[in-house]
Design an enzyme around this catalytic site. Sequence first.
Site, mmCIF file in Angstrom:
data_model
loop_
_atom_site.group_PDB
_atom_site.id
_atom_site.type_symbol
_atom_site.label_atom_id
_atom_site.label_comp_id
_atom_site.label_asym_id
_atom_site.label_seq_id
_atom_site.Cartn_x
_atom_site.Cartn_y
_atom_site.Cartn_z
ATOM 1 N N ASP A 103 13.948 193.208 109.859
ATOM 2 C CA ASP A 103 13.390 191.207 108.703
ATOM 3 C C ASP A 103 14.546 191.690 108.518
ATOM 4 O OD1 ASP A 103 14.052 193.789 107.145
ATOM 5 O OD2 ASP A 103 12.139 193.712 106.112
ATOM 6 N N LEU A 104 14.983 190.766 107.655
ATOM 7 C CA LEU A 104 16.481 190.302 106.842
ATOM 8 C C LEU A 104 17.410 191.547 106.398
ATOM 9 C CD1 LEU A 104 18.283 188.143 106.820
ATOM 10 C CD2 LEU A 104 17.652 187.524 104.416
#
Length: 130
Positions: free
Chosen positions: A12-13
């Site tokens: 994810d980010l």
Amino acid sequence: MFHCRVYYEDTDLAGIVYYANYLKFIERARSEMIRDAGLDQAQMKQDDGLVFAVRRVEADYVTPARFDDALAVETTVAAQSGARITLQQDVKRDDRLLFSAIVELVCLRADGRPARLPASLRESLPRWVR
């Protein structure tokens, strides 16, 4: 034991494995376990009209995996009945537990009703019992 690597697309980010991707890792491990038992799931569906479905998952996210980590998924049989298997699946990096799940699988007919587990799978399950 099923081995996999964390790819950029799995993160994810924040650069850690997105939570839903652990379910993909353990799904792949289950598919390989069933294949190791000598079952071809596509053939089983075509010939016998039987499929496996996840009935329940209890998941515990312990510590994150990150990009490029080499992971191992350990799958063991916790319990079984005529139409159901309960599996313990642990995702580890080296010997460190990252994710743990209890997964209940059921064998179903095309109409959605429970069906007895295929004999070849029932016979091979003792290899995976803890």
